[in-house]
Design a protein around this motif. Structure first.
Motif, PDB file in Angstrom:
ATOM      1  N   LEU A  32      -6.677   9.902  -2.597  1.00 31.74           N
ATOM      2  CA  LEU A  32      -5.285   8.792  -2.009  1.00 31.74           C
ATOM      3  C   LEU A  32      -4.259   9.443  -1.099  1.00 31.74           C
ATOM      4  O   LEU A  32      -3.685   9.216  -0.427  1.00 31.74           O
ATOM      5  CB  LEU A  32      -5.560   7.262  -2.207  1.00 31.74           C
ATOM      6  CG  LEU A  32      -7.039   6.454  -2.845  1.00 31.74           C
ATOM      7  CD1 LEU A  32      -6.925   5.263  -3.748  1.00 31.74           C
ATOM      8  CD2 LEU A  32      -7.415   6.244  -1.310  1.00 31.74           C
ATOM      9  N   LYS A  36      -8.500   8.679  -7.199  1.00 31.71           N
ATOM     10  CA  LYS A  36      -5.955   8.459  -6.838  1.00 31.71           C
ATOM     11  C   LYS A  36      -6.381   9.689  -6.308  1.00 31.71           C
ATOM     12  O   LYS A  36      -5.343   9.544  -5.179  1.00 31.71           O
ATOM     13  CB  LYS A  36      -5.871   8.299  -8.400  1.00 31.71           C
ATOM     14  CG  LYS A  36      -4.263   8.135  -8.768  1.00 31.71           C
ATOM     15  CD  LYS A  36      -4.075   6.486  -8.154  1.00 31.71           C
ATOM     16  CE  LYS A  36      -2.581   6.733  -7.918  1.00 31.71           C
ATOM     17  NZ  LYS A  36      -2.329   6.609  -9.777  1.00 31.71           N
ATOM     18  N   GLN A  46       1.101   4.001  -2.790  1.00 32.11           N
ATOM     19  CA  GLN A  46       1.066   5.531  -2.981  1.00 32.11           C
ATOM     20  C   GLN A  46       2.089   6.099  -3.162  1.00 32.11           C
ATOM     21  O   GLN A  46       1.975   7.116  -4.092  1.00 32.11           O
ATOM     22  CB  GLN A  46       0.309   5.816  -1.608  1.00 32.11           C
ATOM     23  CG  GLN A  46      -0.811   5.421  -1.879  1.00 32.11           C
ATOM     24  CD  GLN A  46      -1.436   5.756  -0.026  1.00 32.11           C
ATOM     25  OE1 GLN A  46      -1.230   6.854   0.972  1.00 32.11           O
ATOM     26  NE2 GLN A  46      -2.008   4.645   0.593  1.00 32.11           N
ATOM     27  N   CYS A  89       1.114  -1.394  -0.212  1.00 34.69           N
ATOM     28  CA  CYS A  89      -0.010   0.258   0.328  1.00 34.69           C
ATOM     29  C   CYS A  89       1.156   1.506   0.150  1.00 34.69           C
ATOM     30  O   CYS A  89       0.288   2.642  -0.512  1.00 34.69           O
ATOM     31  CB  CYS A  89      -1.256   0.111   1.388  1.00 34.69           C
ATOM     32  SG  CYS A  89      -2.340  -1.444   0.932  1.00 34.69           S
TER      33      CYS A  89
END
Length: 219
Positions: free
Chosen positions: A118, A115, A90, A86
């Motif tokens: 996040l 997107k 990112q 994760c």
């Protein structure tokens, strides 16, 4: 941060037992040691069915059905936790899959915002500017399902750039773009890769994106 990605004798399990056959025998990627480093532009040329989308999925951690090893800075990615993946997705790995994976019922802007919320990486102004530059500014509030495939591809490229990255994986990124839009998309991708000090790994069957490739490998 990821500074180096290494493939060590990697091969999709579906190709096991075919190592001595073409095109695997002449592949410069499968069953070889390959290094991708920051600021490089790498083109993986492949015929259909030779595993280019699989390669991107392996590197991105979506799939693990391969033999050999894939290393990020010397660490085997098969040992990474969900939390680590994760974080990497990112901050270090951006990915544009061939099928784009836009939500058809959402507008172009909504697809991109999913997107960007996040990562918090882009301003609204940057996104609007990128849409205008890619000549889909008037499509911002149009559902993705009502766009042409080429317009969807341009929207997906912008979405992929809505994060920091060390490596950008782009699978057939301009397969539905004409030469002019290919050039526009390539220019935006190169600017953002250079700004991030990042590397680009692109796959292509025949319609090459117009990037300044430093290495071309056959799959």
């Amino acid at each position: 941060m990821i500074s180096e990605i290494t493939l060590e004798h990697t091969l999709p399990l579906v190709f096991s037992g075919m190592e001595g056959e073409e095109p695997l025998r002449s592949s410069q990627v499968w069953l070889n040691q390959v290094r991708f480093t920051l600021r490089g532009y790498y083109l993986i040329e492949a015929e259909s069915g030779t595993g280019k989308s699989s390669l991107c999925s392996f590197i991105y951690g979506n799939r693990g059905d391969y033999s050999g090893r894939i290393l990020f800075d010397g660490k085997d990615i098969s040992t990474f936790s969900i939390e680590r993946w994760c974080e990497l997705r990112q901050k270090s790995l951006a990915y544009l899959p061939q099928e784009m994976r836009l939500f058809p019922e959402l507008t172009v802007m909504e697809n991109i915002d999913i997107k960007n919320r996040l990562t918090g990486f882009r301003s609204k102004e940057w996104i609007k500017s990128a849409l205008e530059r890619m000549e889909i500014g008037k499509k911002a509030d149009v559902p993705a399902s009502r766009l042409s495939v080429g317009q969807q591809q341009r929207a997906a490229i912008i979405r992929a750039l809505c994060q920091p990255f060390d490596f950008l994986l782009i699978d057939e990124p301009v397969s539905h773009l004409d030469e002019r839009n290919n050039s526009i998309a390539a220019s935006l991708i190169a600017e953002e890769a250079d700004r991030n000090g990042a590397a680009v790994i692109a796959t292509s069957v025949g319609n090459k994106i117009q990037l300044p490739f430093t290495s071309i490998l056959s799959l």
